[in-house]
Design an enzyme around this catalytic site. Structure first.
Site, mmCIF file in Angstrom:
data_model
loop_
_atom_site.group_PDB
_atom_site.id
_atom_site.type_symbol
_atom_site.label_atom_id
_atom_site.label_comp_id
_atom_site.label_asym_id
_atom_site.label_seq_id
_atom_site.Cartn_x
_atom_site.Cartn_y
_atom_site.Cartn_z
ATOM 1 C CG HIS A 40 -5.625 1.851 5.282
ATOM 2 N ND1 HIS A 40 -5.209 2.792 6.194
ATOM 3 C CD2 HIS A 40 -4.587 0.993 5.121
ATOM 4 C CE1 HIS A 40 -3.963 2.512 6.559
ATOM 5 N NE2 HIS A 40 -3.564 1.423 5.922
ATOM 6 C CD GLU A 90 -2.807 5.482 6.818
ATOM 7 O OE1 GLU A 90 -2.786 5.568 5.582
ATOM 8 O OE2 GLU A 90 -1.883 4.948 7.471
ATOM 9 N N GLY A 135 2.612 1.899 10.863
ATOM 10 C CA GLY A 135 3.588 2.980 10.719
ATOM 11 C C GLY A 135 4.284 3.368 12.015
ATOM 12 N N GLY A 141 2.782 -1.279 4.353
ATOM 13 C CA GLY A 141 2.857 0.146 4.054
ATOM 14 C C GLY A 141 4.290 0.572 3.783
ATOM 15 N N GLY A 142 4.963 1.058 4.825
ATOM 16 C CA GLY A 142 6.309 1.620 4.678
ATOM 17 C C GLY A 142 7.272 0.722 3.914
ATOM 18 C CG ASN A 197 -1.701 1.228 1.434
ATOM 19 O OD1 ASN A 197 -1.823 2.035 0.511
ATOM 20 N ND2 ASN A 197 -2.270 1.394 2.616
ATOM 21 C CD1 TRP A 198 3.519 1.064 -3.004
ATOM 22 C CD2 TRP A 198 3.404 2.269 -4.889
ATOM 23 N NE1 TRP A 198 4.187 0.371 -3.987
ATOM 24 C CE2 TRP A 198 4.132 1.091 -5.154
ATOM 25 C CE3 TRP A 198 3.199 3.183 -5.934
ATOM 26 C CZ2 TRP A 198 4.660 0.805 -6.416
ATOM 27 C CZ3 TRP A 198 3.719 2.902 -7.190
ATOM 28 C CH2 TRP A 198 4.450 1.722 -7.422
ATOM 29 C CE LYS A 199 0.139 3.330 4.776
ATOM 30 N NZ LYS A 199 0.147 3.493 6.215
ATOM 31 C CB SER A 214 5.331 -2.073 12.107
ATOM 32 O OG SER A 214 4.948 -0.728 12.311
ATOM 33 C CD GLU A 271 -3.521 -2.720 7.387
ATOM 34 O OE1 GLU A 271 -2.423 -2.955 6.886
ATOM 35 O OE2 GLU A 271 -4.142 -1.657 7.196
HETATM 36 C C1 PEP Z 1 -0.722 -0.002 6.278
HETATM 37 O O1 PEP Z 1 -0.897 1.201 6.301
HETATM 38 O O2 PEP Z 1 -1.555 -0.738 5.718
HETATM 39 C C2 PEP Z 1 0.455 -0.541 6.936
HETATM 40 C C3 PEP Z 1 0.437 -1.796 7.290
HETATM 41 O O3 PEP Z 1 1.501 0.322 7.140
HETATM 42 P P1 PEP Z 1 2.949 -0.027 7.762
HETATM 43 O O4 PEP Z 1 3.393 -1.311 7.128
HETATM 44 O O5 PEP Z 1 3.797 1.130 7.393
HETATM 45 O O6 PEP Z 1 2.745 -0.182 9.239
#
Ligand code: PEP
Length: 250
Positions: A95, A97, A173, A234-235, A9-11, A213, A167
């Site tokens: 998600h 966010e 994050g 994500g990251g 997920n590049w956001k 994470s 999640e």
């Molecule tokens: C996400 O936003 O779906 C996510 C899992 O982010 P991260 O891996 O950065 O925690």
């Protein structure tokens, strides 16, 4: 048998040129087919170009959202039909966010899931509790309400097209990952809810991803559990090397 999936997920990261560069790098890095399905979730404006670039590769493309209306006077929105017309095959929905910053309610998400399915997009439906809810040991009731509020209205056939992503919001994050035991426990609970609602077969076929994470170091420990079928990343999806390390955990 359910699929193992690693989805990025590049956001709101990467210009179009940067996104094309990353997708190209990934395509080359995954020239030998990996042991799981790989999906990358990109901003809307990248979808058509990245889908074209990845045609014939083992990488599928996801939108990170879609509108809760089919079409019409909704300035700035992007419909599920538009997403599908780019060649994308998945759509990340729910998600945390989107829920937290854009007020996406259970009802809004219910409509988005239906529209995604009507347009042959496979929703990756995200659920998970915030820190205070985990501290109050309310994680089970939170994920149950999220499923009941937005996807347990579906027929068994349609539910079977969904991928779920657990999640925990406190792990997104933040560098705080749920332990493999914590994640397995709630994934098993989520699968039991699906089983109670749709029966054992649908539950056994449902891929439930972990997100929060996840990285190349902790992925193997998480994915080794019976009810963890991959990750939503994500990251660590923003660099080919980091993302590939997670894929290689399978
Ligand atoms: C996400 O936003 O779906 C996510 C899992 O982010 P991260 O891996 O950065 O925690």
């Amino acid at each position: 048998m359910r699929k193992n999936i690693v989805a990025g997920n590049w956001k709101m990261n990467k210009t179009l040129q940067e996104g094309v560069a990353l997708a190209t790098e990934l395509k080359n890095a995954l020239a030998t087919k990996p042991n799981c399905e790989v999906v990358i979730g990109t901003p809307f404006i990248h979808l058509a170009t990245v889908s074209e670039l990845l045609k014939g590769s083992c990488i599928e493309v996801a939108a990170e959202n879609c509108a809760n209306k089919a079409s019409g006077a909704y300035t700035g929105e992007v419909s599920a039909a538009m997403v599908a017309s780019t060649g994308a095959t998945y759509c990340i929905l729910g998600h945390s966010e989107r829920r937290a910053y854009y007020g996406e309610t259970y009802e809004i998400l219910k409509d988005k899931v239906l529209l995604a399915l009507e347009n042959n997009l496979k929703p990756i439906f995200c659920i998970g509790e915030v820190k205070e809810e985990r501290e109050a040991n309310k994680q089970n009731e939170v994920v149950k309400a999220q499923l009941e509020g937005s996807v347990f209205n579906l027929s068994a056939e349609d539910f079977g097209k969904l991928v779920l992503a657990y999640e925990p919001v406190w792990a997104i994050g933040t560098g705080l990952t749920a332990s493999p035991e914590q994640a397995q426990e709630i994934h098993a609970y989520i699968r039991s809810l699906v089983s109670d609602k749709y029966g054992k077969e649908v539950a056994e076929n449902c891929s439930i991803l972990y997100g929060g994470s996840c990285n190349g170091k902790n992925a193997a420990g998480l994915f080794a559990n019976a009810d963890i079928d991959g990750g939503l990343i994500g990251g660590a999806a923003l660099k080919c090397e980091d993302f590939k390390a997670i894929i290689d955990a399978f």
